[in-house]
Design a protein around this motif. Structure first.
Motif, PDB file in Angstrom:
ATOM      1  N   ALA A 176       0.981  -1.337   0.179  1.00  0.00           N
ATOM      2  CA  ALA A 176       0.536  -0.261  -0.369  1.00  0.00           C
ATOM      3  C   ALA A 176       0.907   1.002  -0.333  1.00  0.00           C
ATOM      4  O   ALA A 176       1.674   0.893   0.428  1.00  0.00           O
ATOM      5  N   ARG A 177       0.709   2.592  -0.490  1.00  0.00           N
ATOM      6  CA  ARG A 177       1.274   3.234  -0.920  1.00  0.00           C
ATOM      7  C   ARG A 177       0.481   4.635  -0.227  1.00  0.00           C
ATOM      8  O   ARG A 177      -0.782   4.932  -0.941  1.00  0.00           O
ATOM      9  N   TYR A 178       0.714   6.146   0.036  1.00  0.00           N
ATOM     10  CA  TYR A 178       0.543   7.342  -0.299  1.00  0.00           C
ATOM     11  C   TYR A 178       1.654   7.703  -0.747  1.00  0.00           C
ATOM     12  O   TYR A 178       2.498   7.891  -0.753  1.00  0.00           O
ATOM     13  N   ARG A 179       0.611   8.689  -2.191  1.00  0.00           N
ATOM     14  CA  ARG A 179       1.390   9.074  -3.021  1.00  0.00           C
ATOM     15  C   ARG A 179       1.958  10.536  -2.107  1.00  0.00           C
ATOM     16  O   ARG A 179       1.388  11.257  -1.744  1.00  0.00           O
ATOM     17  N   ALA A 180       3.490  10.414  -3.256  1.00  0.00           N
ATOM     18  CA  ALA A 180       4.418  11.449  -2.627  1.00  0.00           C
ATOM     19  C   ALA A 180       3.495  13.203  -3.138  1.00  0.00           C
ATOM     20  O   ALA A 180       2.286  12.904  -4.017  1.00  0.00           O
ATOM     21  N   THR A 181       3.458  13.708  -2.411  1.00  0.00           N
ATOM     22  CA  THR A 181       2.987  15.201  -2.852  1.00  0.00           C
ATOM     23  C   THR A 181       3.601  16.074  -3.136  1.00  0.00           C
ATOM     24  O   THR A 181       3.369  17.430  -4.087  1.00  0.00           O
ATOM     25  N   GLY A 182       5.469  16.447  -2.398  1.00  0.00           N
ATOM     26  CA  GLY A 182       6.193  17.265  -3.781  1.00  0.00           C
ATOM     27  C   GLY A 182       6.493  16.348  -4.894  1.00  0.00           C
ATOM     28  O   GLY A 182       6.733  15.311  -5.476  1.00  0.00           O
ATOM     29  N   LYS A 183       7.667  17.109  -5.391  1.00  0.00           N
ATOM     30  CA  LYS A 183       8.742  16.316  -5.827  1.00  0.00           C
ATOM     31  C   LYS A 183       9.007  14.773  -5.622  1.00  0.00           C
ATOM     32  O   LYS A 183      10.058  14.711  -4.205  1.00  0.00           O
ATOM     33  N   SER A 184       8.262  13.497  -6.540  1.00  0.00           N
ATOM     34  CA  SER A 184       9.170  12.540  -5.473  1.00  0.00           C
ATOM     35  C   SER A 184      10.593  11.716  -5.874  1.00  0.00           C
ATOM     36  O   SER A 184      11.068  12.548  -6.911  1.00  0.00           O
ATOM     37  N   ARG A 185      11.495  11.531  -5.106  1.00  0.00           N
ATOM     38  CA  ARG A 185      12.224  11.139  -6.022  1.00  0.00           C
ATOM     39  C   ARG A 185      12.969   8.758  -5.634  1.00  0.00           C
ATOM     40  O   ARG A 185      13.114   8.475  -5.431  1.00  0.00           O
ATOM     41  N   GLY A 186      11.534   8.794  -5.172  1.00  0.00           N
ATOM     42  CA  GLY A 186      11.349   7.207  -6.018  1.00  0.00           C
ATOM     43  C   GLY A 186      10.774   7.184  -3.851  1.00  0.00           C
ATOM     44  O   GLY A 186       9.185   7.708  -3.901  1.00  0.00           O
ATOM     45  N   SER A 187       9.978   5.919  -4.046  1.00  0.00           N
ATOM     46  CA  SER A 187       9.342   5.237  -2.558  1.00  0.00           C
ATOM     47  C   SER A 187      10.571   4.918  -1.670  1.00  0.00           C
ATOM     48  O   SER A 187      11.515   4.396  -1.820  1.00  0.00           O
ATOM     49  N   LEU A 188       9.861   5.192  -0.239  1.00  0.00           N
ATOM     50  CA  LEU A 188      10.973   5.509   0.893  1.00  0.00           C
ATOM     51  C   LEU A 188       9.713   3.747   1.329  1.00  0.00           C
ATOM     52  O   LEU A 188       8.300   4.289   1.877  1.00  0.00           O
ATOM     53  N   LEU A 189       9.995   2.388   1.959  1.00  0.00           N
ATOM     54  CA  LEU A 189       9.928   1.422   2.472  1.00  0.00           C
ATOM     55  C   LEU A 189       9.830   1.529   4.375  1.00  0.00           C
ATOM     56  O   LEU A 189      10.670   1.511   4.403  1.00  0.00           O
ATOM     57  N   LEU A 190       8.457   0.923   4.174  1.00  0.00           N
ATOM     58  CA  LEU A 190       8.552   1.325   5.728  1.00  0.00           C
ATOM     59  C   LEU A 190       8.203  -0.279   6.346  1.00  0.00           C
ATOM     60  O   LEU A 190       7.350  -1.200   5.908  1.00  0.00           O
ATOM     61  N   ASN A 191       8.645  -0.722   7.440  1.00  0.00           N
ATOM     62  CA  ASN A 191       8.508  -1.842   8.051  1.00  0.00           C
ATOM     63  C   ASN A 191       8.045  -1.359   9.862  1.00  0.00           C
ATOM     64  O   ASN A 191       8.770  -1.297  10.519  1.00  0.00           O
ATOM     65  N   PHE A 192       6.749  -2.330  10.515  1.00  0.00           N
ATOM     66  CA  PHE A 192       6.734  -1.225  11.733  1.00  0.00           C
ATOM     67  C   PHE A 192       7.089  -1.953  12.662  1.00  0.00           C
ATOM     68  O   PHE A 192       6.514  -1.466  13.939  1.00  0.00           O
ATOM     69  N   GLY A 193       7.711  -3.097  12.047  1.00  0.00           N
ATOM     70  CA  GLY A 193       8.135  -4.190  13.321  1.00  0.00           C
ATOM     71  C   GLY A 193       7.354  -5.298  13.058  1.00  0.00           C
ATOM     72  O   GLY A 193       6.820  -6.115  12.660  1.00  0.00           O
ATOM     73  N   GLY A 194       7.470  -6.746  14.205  1.00  0.00           N
ATOM     74  CA  GLY A 194       6.984  -7.395  14.397  1.00  0.00           C
ATOM     75  C   GLY A 194       7.951  -8.878  15.735  1.00  0.00           C
ATOM     76  O   GLY A 194       8.142  -8.409  16.280  1.00  0.00           O
ATOM     77  N   PRO A 195       8.818  -9.695  14.592  1.00  0.00           N
ATOM     78  CA  PRO A 195       7.911  -9.919  13.411  1.00  0.00           C
ATOM     79  C   PRO A 195       6.241 -10.073  13.074  1.00  0.00           C
ATOM     80  O   PRO A 195       5.777 -10.523  14.568  1.00  0.00           O
ATOM     81  N   GLY A 196       5.590  -9.772  12.358  1.00  0.00           N
ATOM     82  CA  GLY A 196       4.316 -10.763  11.991  1.00  0.00           C
ATOM     83  C   GLY A 196       3.247  -8.999  12.558  1.00  0.00           C
ATOM     84  O   GLY A 196       2.181  -9.665  12.123  1.00  0.00           O
ATOM     85  N   GLY A 197       3.888  -7.984  12.410  1.00  0.00           N
ATOM     86  CA  GLY A 197       3.091  -6.544  11.877  1.00  0.00           C
ATOM     87  C   GLY A 197       2.406  -6.666  10.468  1.00  0.00           C
ATOM     88  O   GLY A 197       3.529  -6.535   9.495  1.00  0.00           O
TER      89      GLY A 197
END
Length: 523
Positions: free
Chosen positions: A85-106
């Motif tokens: 899932a993503r929220y689109r960049a609102t400014g000039k995009s340098r690409g994607s930033l991937l988030l992992n919230f932790g867990g394991p299992g999140g």
């Protein structure tokens, strides 16, 4: 260990730490610009985005999937779809930033949906993306059925003294039941394969480099990725830094101690309020919590889904609510509902991660419907990854010899959480031996400089782990010392939040060893 980033109770985090698939362990894949034979088709894909299903999903959140091999050693023998899932960049995009919230299992998709406001500043430069790792959420979720409860029963009382063989047989049966409920993904779950999945995602998102923000267990995932794909690392931040070397049994003790400390702080806070369900005396409140755990273990309460709510479920729910002070009012109300009305629903929300759902039947290679994610997916995935990451598998004789000592050690660490944590460790018995890649090979990474955030008062990932991991990763690691409280710093410290954003958006790193004071110091 799951990081606590939101004040909403459905986005809570977990505490114990976890990798690897069982094939090609300890081997890194070549760079994505030269994928091995059989993997080219996975690196050639692009994500198709559409509105996320579900009435409660934010309208501006887009969902998609990335297909990865079930087994990287044999990529032609099955695939998995990973939910993204993503929220689109609102400014000039340098690409994607991937988030992992932790867990394991999140579940990354659900947590980005509900806690996305914490990351809106990063959309000034990135599409902000999260995902459900293999075995988690909509990505072929694993389950153990009733195996956890039977394992808890086997290790209760003096079973390890009177009939140690029965304990081992119950643990073997629990491992078998987990395998039966989880399907073909279980032998290929873990951080080594999750890091391989990250690289496929990176390419599918159209990025030459992986820009990454990993919390708690997500820091372990980021470190493993850096070791496997050093040439593909972009701007990387690890917050609430996990250990790469401590045995799982030692990690469990750290978790139990940290949660006990957090519980005592919570009870001190609670008893200052006339509405505290445990009364006004902190010492009596601590005793009352132990009594509730013991009472529910002896006489569990029914739930709406037919499963009993035990004392260990109560301990697990407490643990999820203790990683952020912002959750304490919600946790207090949920405990009040339990003690006053026998209503477990509030605590079930903490225990299940906000998804109080029926169990799934049968494995799925495609995305699993949200309504079919098993209720126990979080603890089942946590144990599966932890066991896959840990190379220590003591023989039966060693387990029975050590069981009494381990129980005493865990119960001394926490009379509330000790047994819960010990059972999670013991449930690795009967499973295949985990990888030694993380412990032996994730070190001295040759990457651009990365930011490691350690919080002095972190109850789940102690500050010393940040220093130890930084030393192990080598000269690429830059440490930011957060002199605050709580699990991870980004969601609780304005200073940490600002410095992390400055690095991710503009490449501005703080000096190694610099610090952020507690936000309370500014009040």
């Amino acid at each position: 260990m799951l990081a606590k980033l939101s004040t909403r109770p459905s986005i809570r985090r977990c505490a114990v730490t976890g990798t690897a698939g069982l094939a090609l362990l300890g081997t890194a894949l070549p760079a994505a610009d030269d994928p091995p034979p059989g993997l080219t088709r996975f690196y050639d894909q692009k994500v198709t985005w559409s509105r996320c299903p579900g009435m409660d999903m934010p309208k501006d959140l887009q969902c998609g999937k990335v297909t990865v091999p079930l087994d990287y050693a044999k990529p032609g023998r099955g695939t998995l779809d990973l939910a993204v899932a993503r929220y689109r960049a609102t400014g000039k995009s340098r690409g994607s930033l991937l988030l992992n919230f932790g867990g394991p299992g999140g579940q990354g998709v659900a947590q980005l949906a509900m806690g996305g406001k914490d990351f809106m500043g990063l959309t000034n430069g990135y599409d902000v993306v999260s995902f459900d790792p293999r075995g988690v959420g909509r990505s072929s979720p694993v389950s153990c059925g009733n195996a956890s409860e039977s394992a808890l029963e086997a290790t209760d009382g003096n079973a390890e003294v009177t009939d140690p063989q029965a304990v081992l047989e119950e643990l073997r049966a629990a491992a078998t039941e987990c395998a039966e409920h989880s399907g073909p993904v279980l032998p290929h779950i873990g951080t080594v394969n999750a890091a391989r999945d990250l690289d496929v995602m990176r390419d599918a998102l159209g990025d030459d480099k992986l820009n990454y923000l990993g919390f708690s267990y997500g820091s372990r995932l980021g470190a493993v990725y850096a070791a496997q794909y050093p040439e593909n690392v972009g701007r990387m931040v690890l917050d609430g830094v996990d250990t790469l070397t401590e045995p799982l049994a030692d990690q469990g003790v750290v978790s139990a101690q940290g949660q006990q400390t957090a519980l005592e702080s919570f009870l001190t806070w609670c008893t200052e309020d006339i509405a505290c369900p445990f009364g006004r005396n902190p010492r009596e409140a601590r005793e009352h919590v132990v009594e509730v755990v013991e009472s529910l273990d002896k006489d569990p309460l029914p739930t709406n889904f037919g499963e009993a709510f035990t004392g260990q479920d109560f301990a697990g729910a407490l643990g999820q609510g203790l990683y952020s002070r912002e959750l304490w009012p919600s946790l207090q109300r949920a405990i009040g509902q339990l003690l006053e009305d026998g209503d477990t629903r509030g605590l079930e929300t903490f225990l299940s991660g906000g998804f109080t759902l029926p169990s799934r039947r049968g494995p799925h290679a495609g995305l699993t419907d949200p309504a079919d994610v098993p209720l126990d997916n979080l603890p089942a995935a946590l144990m599966a990854v932890n066991c896959a990451d840990d190379p220590d598998r003591p023989a039966a004789a060693q387990v029975t010899e050590d069981l009494g000592r381990l129980r005493a050690r865990y119960e001394q660490a926490s009379p509330v959480f000790g047994r819960y944590r010990l059972t999670q460790v013991l449930m690795c018995y009967g499973r295949p031996k985990g990888t030694d890649y993380i412990r032996d090979d994730v070190k001295d990474v040759d990457t651009p400089r990365m930011l490691l955030v350690g919080t002095r008062g972190d109850p789940a990932t102690p500050y010393r782990w940040t220093l130890e991991t930084a030393k192990r990763l080598g000269s690429s690691a830059v440490v930011l010392d957060n002199r605050g409280e709580g699990h991870t710093g980004y969601g609780s410290s304005k200073c940490v939040h600002s410095k992390v954003d400055a690095f991710l958006l503009y490449g501005t790193l703080p000096p190694d060893g610099s610090s952020c004071g507690s936000d309370r110091d500014d009040e």
